[in-house]
Design a protein around this motif. Structure first.
Motif, PDB file in Angstrom:
ATOM      1  N   LYS A  15      -0.510   1.266 -60.402  1.00  0.00           N
ATOM      2  CA  LYS A  15      -0.609   0.156 -61.346  1.00  0.00           C
ATOM      3  C   LYS A  15       0.178  -1.002 -60.759  1.00  0.00           C
ATOM      4  O   LYS A  15       1.369  -0.884 -60.489  1.00  0.00           O
ATOM      5  CB  LYS A  15      -0.071   0.527 -62.724  1.00  0.00           C
ATOM      6  CG  LYS A  15      -0.296  -0.608 -63.733  1.00  0.00           C
ATOM      7  CD  LYS A  15       0.121  -0.235 -65.141  1.00  0.00           C
ATOM      8  CE  LYS A  15      -0.186  -1.391 -66.097  1.00  0.00           C
ATOM      9  NZ  LYS A  15       0.319  -1.125 -67.451  1.00  0.00           N
ATOM     10  N   ARG A  28      -5.243  -1.468 -62.011  1.00  0.00           N
ATOM     11  CA  ARG A  28      -5.052  -0.050 -61.680  1.00  0.00           C
ATOM     12  C   ARG A  28      -6.031   0.264 -60.558  1.00  0.00           C
ATOM     13  O   ARG A  28      -7.237   0.083 -60.714  1.00  0.00           O
ATOM     14  CB  ARG A  28      -5.322   0.828 -62.903  1.00  0.00           C
ATOM     15  CG  ARG A  28      -5.137   2.327 -62.636  1.00  0.00           C
ATOM     16  CD  ARG A  28      -5.110   3.121 -63.934  1.00  0.00           C
ATOM     17  NE  ARG A  28      -3.841   2.906 -64.630  1.00  0.00           N
ATOM     18  CZ  ARG A  28      -3.735   2.362 -65.855  1.00  0.00           C
ATOM     19  NH1 ARG A  28      -4.803   1.985 -66.528  1.00  0.00           N
ATOM     20  NH2 ARG A  28      -2.537   2.215 -66.411  1.00  0.00           N
ATOM     21  N   LYS A  90       4.446  10.414 -56.796  1.00  0.00           N
ATOM     22  CA  LYS A  90       4.275  10.094 -58.219  1.00  0.00           C
ATOM     23  C   LYS A  90       5.600   9.608 -58.805  1.00  0.00           C
ATOM     24  O   LYS A  90       6.640  10.218 -58.596  1.00  0.00           O
ATOM     25  CB  LYS A  90       3.779  11.335 -58.974  1.00  0.00           C
ATOM     26  CG  LYS A  90       3.431  11.050 -60.423  1.00  0.00           C
ATOM     27  CD  LYS A  90       2.796  12.254 -61.084  1.00  0.00           C
ATOM     28  CE  LYS A  90       2.550  11.968 -62.556  1.00  0.00           C
ATOM     29  NZ  LYS A  90       1.863  13.084 -63.215  1.00  0.00           N
ATOM     30  N   ARG A  93       8.380   3.459 -57.475  1.00  0.00           N
ATOM     31  CA  ARG A  93       8.172   2.032 -57.762  1.00  0.00           C
ATOM     32  C   ARG A  93       8.404   1.247 -56.481  1.00  0.00           C
ATOM     33  O   ARG A  93       9.396   1.462 -55.795  1.00  0.00           O
ATOM     34  CB  ARG A  93       9.147   1.545 -58.837  1.00  0.00           C
ATOM     35  CG  ARG A  93       8.869   2.129 -60.190  1.00  0.00           C
ATOM     36  CD  ARG A  93       9.919   1.727 -61.225  1.00  0.00           C
ATOM     37  NE  ARG A  93       9.566   2.314 -62.504  1.00  0.00           N
ATOM     38  CZ  ARG A  93       8.783   1.713 -63.405  1.00  0.00           C
ATOM     39  NH1 ARG A  93       8.298   0.518 -63.171  1.00  0.00           N
ATOM     40  NH2 ARG A  93       8.488   2.310 -64.541  1.00  0.00           N
ATOM     41  N   VAL A 109       3.638   0.738 -59.444  1.00  0.00           N
ATOM     42  CA  VAL A 109       4.088   2.056 -59.893  1.00  0.00           C
ATOM     43  C   VAL A 109       3.042   3.079 -59.471  1.00  0.00           C
ATOM     44  O   VAL A 109       1.840   2.890 -59.718  1.00  0.00           O
ATOM     45  CB  VAL A 109       4.271   2.103 -61.429  1.00  0.00           C
ATOM     46  CG1 VAL A 109       4.699   3.496 -61.869  1.00  0.00           C
ATOM     47  CG2 VAL A 109       5.274   1.062 -61.887  1.00  0.00           C
ATOM     48  N   GLU A 111       1.350   5.946 -60.478  1.00  0.00           N
ATOM     49  CA  GLU A 111       1.165   6.651 -61.751  1.00  0.00           C
ATOM     50  C   GLU A 111       0.757   8.104 -61.550  1.00  0.00           C
ATOM     51  O   GLU A 111       1.077   8.952 -62.367  1.00  0.00           O
ATOM     52  CB  GLU A 111       0.095   5.952 -62.590  1.00  0.00           C
ATOM     53  CG  GLU A 111       0.480   4.567 -63.052  1.00  0.00           C
ATOM     54  CD  GLU A 111      -0.573   3.938 -63.937  1.00  0.00           C
ATOM     55  OE1 GLU A 111      -0.197   3.326 -64.942  1.00  0.00           O
ATOM     56  OE2 GLU A 111      -1.787   4.063 -63.629  1.00  0.00           O
ATOM     57  N   ASP A 112       0.024   8.369 -60.455  1.00  0.00           N
ATOM     58  CA  ASP A 112      -0.465   9.730 -60.237  1.00  0.00           C
ATOM     59  C   ASP A 112      -0.870   9.877 -58.774  1.00  0.00           C
ATOM     60  O   ASP A 112      -1.123   8.882 -58.086  1.00  0.00           O
ATOM     61  CB  ASP A 112      -1.670  10.002 -61.146  1.00  0.00           C
ATOM     62  CG  ASP A 112      -1.888  11.499 -61.391  1.00  0.00           C
ATOM     63  OD1 ASP A 112      -1.100  12.318 -60.865  1.00  0.00           O
ATOM     64  OD2 ASP A 112      -2.849  11.839 -62.097  1.00  0.00           O
TER      65      ASP A 112
END
Length: 187
Positions: A15, A28, A90, A93, A109, A111-112
């Motif tokens: 993201k 995203r 994961k 940042r 970030v 996210e996954d």
């Protein structure tokens, strides 16, 4: 015969959010973990809507990466030497700054992280909101001023800002499919 036990490519769901802009401008994106930071730079440029007119850098735990400066003014490590999967997992940042004049900061970030889907094409944009600010608008403060001027026909700068942008500008515009089509040229 293929090896069915081979690990699928790792895909990073990122993201990317533009700092100091409200309402938020964000994307995203799904990016292969094997991408070097210079390719991630291009993904951010395409997905956000920047034109890659200016210098940029990544900040990873206080270490700066980018295009090495032959004059040595910026102490940047070479972004070509660093893969996303070597510096991020994961929850990581990262910072990304574009245009050292306007100083557009982006927060990234992770996210996954997951295995690639065999029939999916990467990189891809799977979500986001709002249009990218115009290049050279003056950073977050200048962008807020620009929006105020173009929204209000009575604003003293309304006409000059409309002439400066030279096209219709919809700050709410966002098209994930169009962005994914652009990103496929990077693959």
């Amino acid at each position: 015969m293929g090896d069915n036990n081979a690990m699928p490519r790792q895909i990073y769901q990122l993201k990317v959010t533009l700092a100091d802009v409200r309402p938020a401008v964000w994307r995203r994106v799904l990016v292969p973990g094997g991408y070097t930071l210079d390719r991630l730079h291009r993904v951010i440029q395409y997905s956000m809507g920047w034109q890659d007119y200016h210098l940029h850098s990544f900040d990873v735990d206080g270490v700066q990466y980018g295009e090495p400066d032959p004059d040595g003014e910026l102490a940047l490590r070479d972004e070509l030497d660093v893969r996303l999967d070597a510096i991020a997992s994961k929850g990581t940042r990262l910072g990304y700054t574009y245009d050292f004049g306007d100083w557009w900061e982006h927060e990234i970030v992770v996210e996954d992280v997951f295995g690639a889907e065999p029939d999916e094409r990467y990189p891809a944009c799977v979500g986001g909101a709002r249009a990218c600010p115009p290049e050279d608008v003056g950073g977050a403060f200048g962008y807020a001023e620009f929006l105020a001027a173009v929204r209000d026909p009575a604003h003293p700068e309304h006409e000059s800002m409309r002439l400066w942008i030279g096209r219709a500008f919809d700050p709410a515009a966002f098209d994930a499919e169009r962005i994914s089509t652009l990103l496929r040229r990077l693959a």
